[in-house]
Design a protein around this motif. Structure first.
Motif, PDB file in Angstrom:
ATOM      1  N   GLY A 248     -68.705  24.456 -37.496  1.00 30.90           N
ATOM      2  CA  GLY A 248     -68.334  23.690 -36.318  1.00 30.90           C
ATOM      3  C   GLY A 248     -66.936  24.005 -35.830  1.00 30.90           C
ATOM      4  N   THR A 249     -66.453  25.208 -36.102  1.00 35.75           N
ATOM      5  CA  THR A 249     -65.103  25.598 -35.716  1.00 35.75           C
ATOM      6  C   THR A 249     -65.150  26.391 -34.420  1.00 35.75           C
ATOM      7  N   LEU A 250     -63.996  26.481 -33.781  1.00 35.81           N
ATOM      8  CA  LEU A 250     -63.870  27.220 -32.532  1.00 35.81           C
ATOM      9  C   LEU A 250     -63.759  28.707 -32.821  1.00 35.81           C
ATOM     10  N   ASP A 251     -64.532  29.471 -32.087  1.00 33.85           N
ATOM     11  CA  ASP A 251     -64.463  30.918 -32.225  1.00 33.85           C
ATOM     12  C   ASP A 251     -63.094  31.398 -31.736  1.00 33.85           C
ATOM     13  N   GLN A 252     -62.444  32.230 -32.541  1.00 32.21           N
ATOM     14  CA  GLN A 252     -61.119  32.725 -32.192  1.00 32.21           C
ATOM     15  C   GLN A 252     -61.134  33.530 -30.901  1.00 32.21           C
ATOM     16  N   ARG A 253     -62.274  34.080 -30.555  1.00 33.13           N
ATOM     17  CA  ARG A 253     -62.341  34.870 -29.334  1.00 33.13           C
ATOM     18  C   ARG A 253     -62.119  34.022 -28.090  1.00 33.13           C
ATOM     19  N   HIS A 254     -62.470  32.733 -28.143  1.00 30.17           N
ATOM     20  CA  HIS A 254     -62.217  31.861 -26.998  1.00 30.17           C
ATOM     21  C   HIS A 254     -60.715  31.669 -26.786  1.00 30.17           C
ATOM     22  N   VAL A 255     -59.981  31.524 -27.884  1.00 31.50           N
ATOM     23  CA  VAL A 255     -58.526  31.370 -27.771  1.00 31.50           C
ATOM     24  C   VAL A 255     -57.902  32.642 -27.213  1.00 31.50           C
ATOM     25  N   LEU A 256     -58.373  33.796 -27.677  1.00 27.38           N
ATOM     26  CA  LEU A 256     -57.845  35.055 -27.158  1.00 27.38           C
ATOM     27  C   LEU A 256     -58.175  35.226 -25.675  1.00 27.38           C
ATOM     28  N   THR A 257     -59.350  34.754 -25.262  1.00 26.50           N
ATOM     29  CA  THR A 257     -59.700  34.833 -23.847  1.00 26.50           C
ATOM     30  C   THR A 257     -58.780  33.956 -23.008  1.00 26.50           C
ATOM     31  N   LEU A 258     -58.453  32.771 -23.508  1.00 28.15           N
ATOM     32  CA  LEU A 258     -57.501  31.917 -22.806  1.00 28.15           C
ATOM     33  C   LEU A 258     -56.142  32.596 -22.663  1.00 28.15           C
ATOM     34  N   LEU A 259     -55.694  33.259 -23.726  1.00 33.75           N
ATOM     35  CA  LEU A 259     -54.402  33.938 -23.674  1.00 33.75           C
ATOM     36  C   LEU A 259     -54.439  35.121 -22.711  1.00 33.75           C
ATOM     37  N   GLU A 260     -55.567  35.805 -22.630  1.00 35.16           N
ATOM     38  CA  GLU A 260     -55.679  36.901 -21.663  1.00 35.16           C
ATOM     39  C   GLU A 260     -55.575  36.366 -20.235  1.00 35.16           C
ATOM     40  N   ALA A 261     -56.178  35.206 -19.987  1.00 36.75           N
ATOM     41  CA  ALA A 261     -56.069  34.607 -18.655  1.00 36.75           C
ATOM     42  C   ALA A 261     -54.631  34.193 -18.360  1.00 36.75           C
ATOM     43  N   ALA A 268     -57.718  30.382 -12.166  1.00 36.17           N
ATOM     44  CA  ALA A 268     -59.165  30.178 -12.040  1.00 36.17           C
ATOM     45  C   ALA A 268     -59.880  30.580 -13.319  1.00 36.17           C
ATOM     46  N   ARG A 269     -59.464  31.670 -13.913  1.00 31.00           N
ATOM     47  CA  ARG A 269     -60.097  32.093 -15.161  1.00 31.00           C
ATOM     48  C   ARG A 269     -59.777  31.137 -16.303  1.00 31.00           C
ATOM     49  N   VAL A 270     -58.563  30.583 -16.317  1.00 36.10           N
ATOM     50  CA  VAL A 270     -58.205  29.597 -17.345  1.00 36.10           C
ATOM     51  C   VAL A 270     -59.123  28.385 -17.269  1.00 36.10           C
ATOM     52  N   LEU A 271     -59.304  27.848 -16.062  1.00 32.90           N
ATOM     53  CA  LEU A 271     -60.166  26.670 -15.913  1.00 32.90           C
ATOM     54  C   LEU A 271     -61.622  27.007 -16.219  1.00 32.90           C
ATOM     55  N   SER A 272     -62.055  28.219 -15.879  1.00 31.67           N
ATOM     56  CA  SER A 272     -63.428  28.617 -16.182  1.00 31.67           C
ATOM     57  C   SER A 272     -63.647  28.692 -17.690  1.00 31.67           C
ATOM     58  N   GLU A 273     -62.660  29.204 -18.424  1.00 28.58           N
ATOM     59  CA  GLU A 273     -62.801  29.296 -19.883  1.00 28.58           C
ATOM     60  C   GLU A 273     -62.797  27.912 -20.521  1.00 28.58           C
ATOM     61  N   VAL A 274     -61.982  27.007 -20.011  1.00 30.00           N
ATOM     62  CA  VAL A 274     -61.988  25.634 -20.533  1.00 30.00           C
ATOM     63  C   VAL A 274     -63.333  24.976 -20.264  1.00 30.00           C
ATOM     64  N   ALA A 275     -63.928  25.255 -19.103  1.00 29.56           N
ATOM     65  CA  ALA A 275     -65.242  24.688 -18.795  1.00 29.56           C
ATOM     66  C   ALA A 275     -66.308  25.211 -19.747  1.00 29.56           C
ATOM     67  N   SER A 276     -66.250  26.505 -20.087  1.00 25.75           N
ATOM     68  CA  SER A 276     -67.221  27.048 -21.045  1.00 25.75           C
ATOM     69  C   SER A 276     -67.001  26.476 -22.438  1.00 25.75           C
ATOM     70  N   LEU A 277     -65.754  26.188 -22.770  1.00 27.67           N
ATOM     71  CA  LEU A 277     -65.483  25.546 -24.061  1.00 27.67           C
ATOM     72  C   LEU A 277     -66.039  24.127 -24.087  1.00 27.67           C
ATOM     73  N   ALA A 278     -65.939  23.438 -22.969  1.00 28.75           N
ATOM     74  CA  ALA A 278     -66.406  22.052 -22.937  1.00 28.75           C
ATOM     75  C   ALA A 278     -67.900  21.953 -23.192  1.00 28.75           C
ATOM     76  N   GLU A 279     -68.657  22.988 -22.878  1.00 28.51           N
ATOM     77  CA  GLU A 279     -70.094  22.965 -23.131  1.00 28.51           C
ATOM     78  C   GLU A 279     -70.418  22.942 -24.612  1.00 28.51           C
ATOM     79  N   GLN A 280     -69.476  23.423 -25.445  1.00 31.52           N
ATOM     80  CA  GLN A 280     -69.702  23.430 -26.885  1.00 31.52           C
ATOM     81  C   GLN A 280     -69.225  22.151 -27.560  1.00 31.52           C
ATOM     82  N   GLY A 281     -68.596  21.257 -26.780  1.00 33.03           N
ATOM     83  CA  GLY A 281     -68.120  19.999 -27.332  1.00 33.03           C
ATOM     84  C   GLY A 281     -67.072  20.167 -28.408  1.00 33.03           C
TER      85      GLY A 281
END
Length: 725
Positions: A248-261, A268-281
């Protein structure tokens, strides 16, 4: 045969099989080889790092019979094949008494245990007492143990293990040889799990092992238990997706994607990545914690690349990502993230707090938002003007007269109404544009500005109006004031008799301005600037760096000219406003800029903020007619950015000088004056004139003679705008 879990199946049986803890292994092996045995050992450390395993290995070393039954049989390499070794491994060795102190905390249990200490071992060479979680014993139990622990019989060894040594009495600690076991780093855990799974024949992903190593939190036993669970969850395989779902941990790739944005300054990409994270709760506070951890590693990668750990198996990725950030960005993002982490409890919802923290990082970057906000919502990716179709991270708006004063405040004579726009600047602009006010004083006076004279000359003072009523040199006179001055008789003494120290200060500064404009050859301190004739109308006569204000006022030729000259007929206000900033002609646009022309043209560029501060520290190095090379002082190299270079280039184009601008960092000779240096020199001269005017004021002199008053020169500030009083 029943299945044996990996944590028990792969428990080390010798010191050489032990993973990690080399410092403890080396001390014990040397002590066993040299026969320097202590009677009590204390092993401390977190759960699952090998405390009990070390105690059992040490018990085998003391009782192994592979080399005989005498005392010389003690060895650091137990055979594991003799009866004593096999009995200890199976947990049935009668001379190894394992006691769980958590379940036997009473003093009666301790006394019962110590009643048999005096008897010799039955099977082995030593009778070994292994007390696990010894900190759970009561105070009376410790007191009952102290005497035996200090002077046990020669055939008795005490091995104590605890996860909380702070709870042990100092009397117990002083009687033991203490060894502190370290937490297992993720690299060591992944390395060991790889070997175990290869031997077990279980397919695995290395990224999945890094997730297990991080989740183990330094405990090898926890890592082995989680591996057992992952094998069962993945049906005989250890895959990255299965492990992430299991933990139930966060994939490190999501954090790296946020940093790339963040590196691309793409809101816009930052908010899109946060929205995709929210789908995983996810736990948004945990997401921010992971982001802060990666920012810390990015800072380490920027400063000392060799010190970057590979705790998540992403060292190479972070080294590449670190090159896309500036050191200032990383430090600022980390600080904003810490503040946002503390504000999460007060936010309406965690996702909102995370989004606002990320957007705050972009809004407060050291270079500012690349595209100025054209709508109430910042960082929306709105298009810039058609003449600048660059990407969002590099695009800069062209400086135009339609820009609001809060974004690009005009200064000096470069724009009409500049003195009125400055008071409306925001507090942030007032702090960052520290040179705005001082640089504006170097603008040349318009043709409609009346000629001021030395206050020491009564005849010249007749031609002037009260200085407190005059506008600054860069602003045109009102119609009523111009007519009053034109109609004022030459023999009037009223203005000079009623002048205060403020009038004297303003008149003195006007005299300095007149002397600088006139360029009188009799003044040795005002050199004729070397520039091409085509740039002469746009280039003011700057006072040399070594010229003082008093020297300019004392010029006899200037005084003579002021005495004999009649004030010219001032034109109307509209013509003065039009003539205050001469429009650049085709000849001026084609001429090549030198340093003197750059100093005169600087105020007409209308730059503001960090861009103005950057340009104020530059000098002209070369102008070939197509490209203008500017040299920037090394102390200001942090401000050098493409966004500011484009703004300077656009401002030059608006002023009629079409050039490609390039800024290089290099040393600037002390003899070359930058626009910032010029403004500081003028400010110093204004201060000196103001001090001299105060000293010559009869009211000040009377206060000094009557009350012994003293003029604090550092508190004197020349007035920037007399009309504001």
């Amino acid at each position: 045969m029943s299945y044996q879990v990996l944590a028990r199946k792969w428990r080390p049986h010798t010191f050489h099989e032990l993973v990690g803890q080399e410092h403890v292994q080396r001390a014990l092996v040397n002590a066993l080889d040299q026969g320097r045995l202590h009677h009590a050992y204390l092993f401390t450390g977190t759960r699952g790092v090998g405390k009990t395993t070390l105690a059992r290995i040490l018990a085998k070393c003391l009782n192994c019979t592979a080399k005989g039954d005498d005392d010389s049989g003690v060895t650091s390499t137990p055979c594991g094949q003799c009866e004593n070794c096999r009995s200890i491994d199976d947990g049935r060795f009668v001379d190894l008494l394992e006691v769980d102190a958590a379940s036997r905390t009473k003093v009666e249990d301790t006394r019962e245990l110590l009643d048999n200490v005096q008897y010799a071992p039955t099977q082995g060479r030593y009778k070994v007492y292994l007390i696990d979680e010894v900190h759970m014993l009561s105070t009376h139990s410790f007191n009952a143990l102290l005497k035996t622990l200090e002077e046990p019989p020669p055939h008795v060894k005490f091995l104590l293990a605890t996860t909380d040594p702070q709870k042990l009495p100092v009397t117990v600690l002083s009687r033991c040889l203490q060894f502190t076991l370290k937490n297992m780093p993720p690299e060591r855990i992944v390395e060991h799990l790889s070997k175990v799974l290869e031997v077990e024949g279980v397919p695995f992903d290395e990224s999945a092992l890094w997730l297990l190593g991080k989740a183990a939190d330094g405990s090898m036993r926890d890592a082995m238990s989680l591996t057992d669970q992952a094998i069962a969850f993945g049906q005989g395989q250890v895959r990255q997706g299965d492990v992430a779902a299991m933990l139930g941990t966060l994939d490190q790739r999501h954090v790296l994607t946020l940093l790339e944005a963040l590196a691309e300054v793409d809101a816009a990409r930052v908010l899109s990545e946060v929205a995709s994270l929210a789908e995983q709760g996810p736990d948004f506070a945990g997401v921010l914690d992971d982001l802060l951890g990666v920012l810390h590693r990015l800072a380490v990668a920027q400063m000392v690349p060799g010190a970057l750990d590979n705790g998540h198996g992403d060292r190479e990725v972070l080294l590449t990502l670190a090159s896309r950030f500036t050191a200032e960005d990383v430090q600022l993002y980390y600080q904003i993230g810490l503040q946002g982490r503390g504000d999460m409890d007060q936010a309406p919802e965690p996702r909102t707090a995370l989004e606002m923290t990320l957007l705050r990082m972009l809004a407060f970057r050291p270079q500012g938002v690349p595209k100025p906000a054209q709508t109430p919502l910042p960082m929306t990716g709105d298009a810039v003007p058609e003449k600048a179709p660059e990407p969002a991270a590099e695009s800069t708006p062209a400086t135009s007269q339609s820009a609001p004063p809060s974004q690009e405040p005009a200064s000096g004579a470069g724009a009409a109404g500049a003195p009125d726009a400055l008071p409306h600047a925001s507090p942030m602009q007032a702090r960052t544009e520290e040179s705005q006010d001082t640089l504006s004083s170097s603008a040349p006076a318009g043709p409609g500005t009346p000629t001021s004279v030395d206050t020491s000359d009564p005849s010249a003072a007749e031609n002037t109006r009260s200085a407190s009523e005059l506008p600054p040199p860069w602003e045109a006179l009102p119609d009523d004031m111009a007519s009053d001055q034109a109609a004022q008789p030459a023999d009037s003494q009223q203005g000079a008799e009623a002048a205060t120290w403020e009038d004297a200060e303003e008149d003195a500064m006007a005299a300095v301005s007149d002397a600088r404009e006139a360029g009188s050859p009799s003044s040795p301190h005002v050199p004729e600037p070397e520039h091409e004739p085509s740039m002469a109308p746009a280039t003011p006569e700057p006072v040399a760096p070594g010229t003082s204000a008093s020297a300019s006022l004392a010029s006899p030729s200037a005084a003579d000219e002021d005495e004999g000259a009649q004030p010219p007929e001032p034109p109307d206000a509209s013509s003065r406003a039009a003539e205050s900033v001469p429009a650049p002609s085709h000849t001026e646009a084609d001429a090549r800029l030198n340093q003197a022309a750059w100093l005169g043209l600087f105020e007409q560029l209308g730059l503001g903020g960090l861009t103005r501060n950057l340009a104020a520290h530059c000098v002209v190095e070369q102008d070939d007619g197509d490209q203008l090379d500017l040299r920037l002082a090394p102390s200001q190299s942090a401000m050098n950015a493409e966004v500011h270079v484009k703004r300077i280039q656009q401002a030059l184009a608006d002023a009629g000088v079409n050039r490609k601008v390039r800024i290089e960092v290099g040393e600037i000779p002390e003899t070359v004056e930058t626009p910032r240096g010029q403004s500081e020199r003028i400010a110093t001269e204004r201060h000196a004139v103001a001090v001299e005017a105060l000293k010559a004021d009869p009211h000040i002199q009377k206060l000094q003679s009557t009350f012994g008053a003293r003029l604090v020169e550092t508190s004197v500030e020349p007035r920037q705008n007399p009309d504001s009083a």
